[in-house]
Scaffold this motif. Structure first.
Motif, PDB file in Angstrom:
ATOM      1  N   UNK A  71      35.129  41.669  41.759  1.00  0.00           N
ATOM      2  CA  UNK A  71      36.098  41.959  40.701  1.00  0.00           C
ATOM      3  C   UNK A  71      37.516  41.920  41.250  1.00  0.00           C
ATOM      4  N   UNK A  72      37.700  42.547  42.411  1.00  0.00           N
ATOM      5  CA  UNK A  72      39.028  42.523  43.045  1.00  0.00           C
ATOM      6  C   UNK A  72      39.431  41.097  43.430  1.00  0.00           C
ATOM      7  N   UNK A  73      38.458  40.344  43.944  1.00  0.00           N
ATOM      8  CA  UNK A  73      38.720  38.952  44.303  1.00  0.00           C
ATOM      9  C   UNK A  73      39.039  38.105  43.092  1.00  0.00           C
ATOM     10  N   UNK A  74      38.312  38.364  41.986  1.00  0.00           N
ATOM     11  CA  UNK A  74      38.571  37.629  40.746  1.00  0.00           C
ATOM     12  C   UNK A  74      39.959  37.910  40.204  1.00  0.00           C
ATOM     13  N   UNK A  93      46.653  34.119  41.428  1.00  0.00           N
ATOM     14  CA  UNK A  93      47.084  32.970  42.222  1.00  0.00           C
ATOM     15  C   UNK A  93      47.083  31.683  41.394  1.00  0.00           C
ATOM     16  N   UNK A  94      46.093  31.544  40.506  1.00  0.00           N
ATOM     17  CA  UNK A  94      45.974  30.320  39.714  1.00  0.00           C
ATOM     18  C   UNK A  94      46.927  30.298  38.520  1.00  0.00           C
ATOM     19  N   UNK A  95      47.171  31.450  37.926  1.00  0.00           N
ATOM     20  CA  UNK A  95      47.959  31.494  36.688  1.00  0.00           C
ATOM     21  C   UNK A  95      49.356  32.077  36.884  1.00  0.00           C
ATOM     22  N   UNK A  96      49.546  32.816  37.986  1.00  0.00           N
ATOM     23  CA  UNK A  96      50.779  33.540  38.234  1.00  0.00           C
ATOM     24  C   UNK A  96      51.149  34.448  37.069  1.00  0.00           C
ATOM     25  N   UNK A  97      50.099  34.884  36.375  1.00  0.00           N
ATOM     26  CA  UNK A  97      50.296  35.726  35.194  1.00  0.00           C
ATOM     27  C   UNK A  97      49.673  37.097  35.473  1.00  0.00           C
ATOM     28  N   UNK A  98      50.535  38.104  35.616  1.00  0.00           N
ATOM     29  CA  UNK A  98      50.052  39.461  35.950  1.00  0.00           C
ATOM     30  C   UNK A  98      49.159  40.021  34.852  1.00  0.00           C
TER      31      UNK A  98
END
Length: 691
Positions: free
Chosen positions: A317-320, A326-331
């Protein structure tokens, strides 16, 4: 007692008690009083409103007179009932739950926003501290995930989401704690002592008295196969004592003069005289609760797998979350993953399902000592029945006493009852009961009694050696003979009854004919068990081949074995297990104890020997053999419920993650839906499995 009738219909009445306030203890006393009346079929007492609902058979006037004559002070209740009934526990947790929900909304409405945010920030420190502590011990567990979700929400000043997560986590913890405590209390209460009478040593004689007449300083004698009723010090004798009910140790411990013994442990071999030190039942209850909470008995392997899986999923879950960022740069999208985890629901729903199943089994008068035994019942493919007291009725009766030495049958029955009353076996109880019904006083007139498991009893009466037991014991082991001229009488004994042989000075003195009728439901139960998935059904008995064959044909078992000894039953169970089969053993006597212990699941009949009940993993009442079918259905339903919960948890939370990453729902919504689904699944897990 004064009361008014609020509502009634045929066979049912709701009354209101005329008193200012009903305490928890008063409610429990009244409930026990009502439930133990033979004409009351069901009763409920509500302490908050002072009401009682009574369902009954018979005359309405009888119930009114029953209530009018009731008095709290005069009512007798078992030791420990008031302290551990569970009524106060339920009330306390109901108030906690309601209070938590009310305070949640009061704080949101009443507290100014700056104060509310400060409160949320301070409350989050507890969860963050747990997460840091977990990391300190190099463990990435659920606490880390909770701490991260709450901490990030606070840092982003999303206090609404942080508050919702903490509130729902708190509700979940409260529900889990409540369910666990209630289930442990229910289990411990059913494991508590149920001893009515004991042997008091008085002036060198053993006198059968009520446990209520025993005080600290008295000496009681405990015979082989019986439960030790009080904490105390051994003043005489030597014995092997099974302490599994308190310590979890399977091997019996040697006890001799000067050693301390504990209430609820069982005397496996020998005989002890105990100087009573403590007569209260609360210490026994607390010991059982401690043993249950500290042991792994409540854990089924599926529960264990769920907990391990829950912790193993945390890093993913933390890795996801990190990968999404990283992929979306969307917090916001990354937080949507963080707010949803599988572990919380898995760790909460699974144990609640198991504990609720144990509670449900208790509603059918079954005591299950741990979740793993329900799992084993679900997986079992072989079941072994003892015959006497299990497939046959739990209360056999004496039909006839045939005299072989010229004495009156009643005199011979009196002698037999005097020998048999010391030992817990259904046949022994039948002899003692027959003597009581005839008014035959059988005061102690023998020397020390020796009990040989699965064989019989030997002693000395008026200087003459006397034995009573099976044909094998009396004629083969003891080499007793039939009196001259009585051979024809012996050959013509009624074949439809079980025979108990009494011999004095190596001469057959009497044959006691005991009717051991087959239970009416036995054949239907065997059929139902086969339909429920048990592929091999076996009957084992110490009776003759002729009797065993007749019973086996009537009930429809797959295999039967006659004239077996205790070690034969245990050896058969071990052989089946070695062949890869999962075995259930059902019995009620001392001679069944080795097999009950050896089986994957040992089931004892409640009216049987204390040692059988203590060793067994599950106890069922003696009233109805259908309870075994009910137990199988509950076990199967539990496994289906756990599997269904797992699929729902994984499916729903995966959907939430996908919607969050896609930007369809916000992190706060993900957290709310995730925690709400966890609570819904947990609440559904508390529901009864059989409807």
């Amino acid at each position: 007692m004064k009361f008014s009738i609020k509502h009634e219909m045929t066979g049912r009445m709701r009354v209101h008690l005329s008193q200012n306030r009903m305490t928890y203890a008063q409610a429990d006393i009244l409930l026990y009083f009502l439930q133990n009346d033979k004409y009351v079929t069901c009763a409920k007492v509500y302490e908050r409103t002072g009401d009682a609902v009574i369902s009954y058979t018979g005359e309405r006037s009888y119930i009114i007179q029953l209530l009018q004559g009731f008095c709290y002070e005069k009512a007798e209740v078992p030791t420990g009932l008031l302290e551990h009934s569970g009524r106060e526990l339920n009330a306390v947790y109901q108030e906690k739950l309601i209070g938590k929900v009310l305070m949640r909304y009061v704080k949101k409405i009443v507290l100014p926003y700056p104060v509310y945010t400060a409160y949320i920030t301070l409350s989050s420190l507890k969860y963050i501290a747990k997460g840091i502590q977990s990391l300190w011990h190099r463990k990435i567990e659920v606490a880390v995930l909770d701490a991260t979700a709450i901490g990030v929400s606070v840092l982003r000043k999303d206090f609404g989401t942080a508050g919702s997560v903490m509130f729902l986590l708190g509700i979940g913890e409260l529900l889990e704690e409540w369910t666990h405590k209630k289930s442990v209390d229910d289990l411990a209460r059913t494991m508590a002592l149920n001893v009515g009478k004991v042997w008091l040593k008085s002036d060198g004689q053993e006198v059968l008295v009520s446990v209520n007449d025993i005080s600290a300083g008295d000496e009681v004698v405990v015979h082989m196969g019986n439960v030790i009723p009080f904490d105390g010090e051994v003043s005489e004798g030597e014995a092997m004592v099974n302490q599994a009910s308190l310590t979890g140790e399977s091997l019996p411990i040697r006890k001799a003069e000067g050693n301390y013994v504990y209430a609820g442990t069982v005397l496996e071999e020998g005989e002890l005289t105990i100087l009573v030190k403590e007569v209260g039942g609360s210490s026994r209850f607390e010991k059982i609760v401690t043993m249950i909470e500290e042991s792994e008995k409540l854990k089924s392997s599926l529960e264990g797998k769920a907990e391990h899986l829950a912790d193993r999923l945390v890093p993913y879950t933390l890795g996801g979350t990190a990968l999404t960022y990283l992929l979306t740069r969307n917090t916001t999208k990354a937080l949507s993953v963080l707010m949803v985890d599988f572990s919380c629901a898995l760790k909460l729903a699974m144990p609640i399902s198991v504990l609720s199943a144990i509670r449900e089994a208790s509603l059918y008068h079954m005591t299950v000592k741990g979740g793993k035994y329900l799992e084993a019942v679900a997986e079992a493919d072989t079941i072994v029945f003892d015959k006497t007291g299990t497939l046959t009725k739990a209360k056999p009766s004496v039909v006839e006493v045939v005299s072989f030495d010229g004495r009156e049958p009643d005199e011979l029955l009196r002698i037999a009852a005097c020998m048999e009353e010391h030992f817990p076996h259904s046949m022994a109880k039948a002899v003692v009961q027959a003597a009581e019904e005839k008014g035959l006083a059988h005061e102690e007139m023998h020397s020390k009694v020796e009990y040989i498991v699965a064989h019989g009893i030997s002693t000395t009466i008026n200087g003459k050696r006397a034995v009573i037991g099976s044909s094998h014991f009396v004629f083969e082991d003891e080499k007793c003979t039939i009196p001259e001229g009585k051979e024809e009488l012996f050959e013509n004994l009624p074949v439809e009854y079980t025979h108990l042989y009494l011999a004095i000075e190596n001469q057959l003195a009497a044959v006691i004919c005991i009717e051991d009728p087959l239970r009416e439901e036995a054949e239907a139960v065997i059929t139902s068990l086969r339909k429920a998935g048990l592929s091999k059904i076996v009957m084992m008995t110490g009776d003759s081949e002729r009797t065993a064959h007749a019973i086996a044909e009537r009930v429809g078992v797959d295999e039967y074995y006659s004239e077996v000894l205790p070690e034969d039953k245990a050896a058969f169970v071990e052989k089946e297990k070695a062949a890869g089969r999962k075995v259930i053993m059902i019995g009620d006597g001392i001679n069944d104890s080795p097999a009950l212990s050896a089986a994957d699941v040992g089931i004892a009949i409640s009216d049987g020997a204390e040692i059988a009940r203590e060793i067994a993993d599950i106890t069922i009442s003696a009233d109805d053999l259908y309870q075994i079918v009910t137990l199988k259905l509950i076990s199967d339903a539990l496994m289906k419920k756990i599997s269904k919960n797992y699929k729902q948890i994984v499916g729903f939370n995966t959907g939430l993650i996908a919607l969050g990453v896609a930007g369809v729902i916000q992190p706060a919504t993900s957290a709310l839906l995730h925690n709400t689904s966890t609570l819904v699944i947990s609440l559904k897990s508390m529901q009864n499995l059989l409807t």
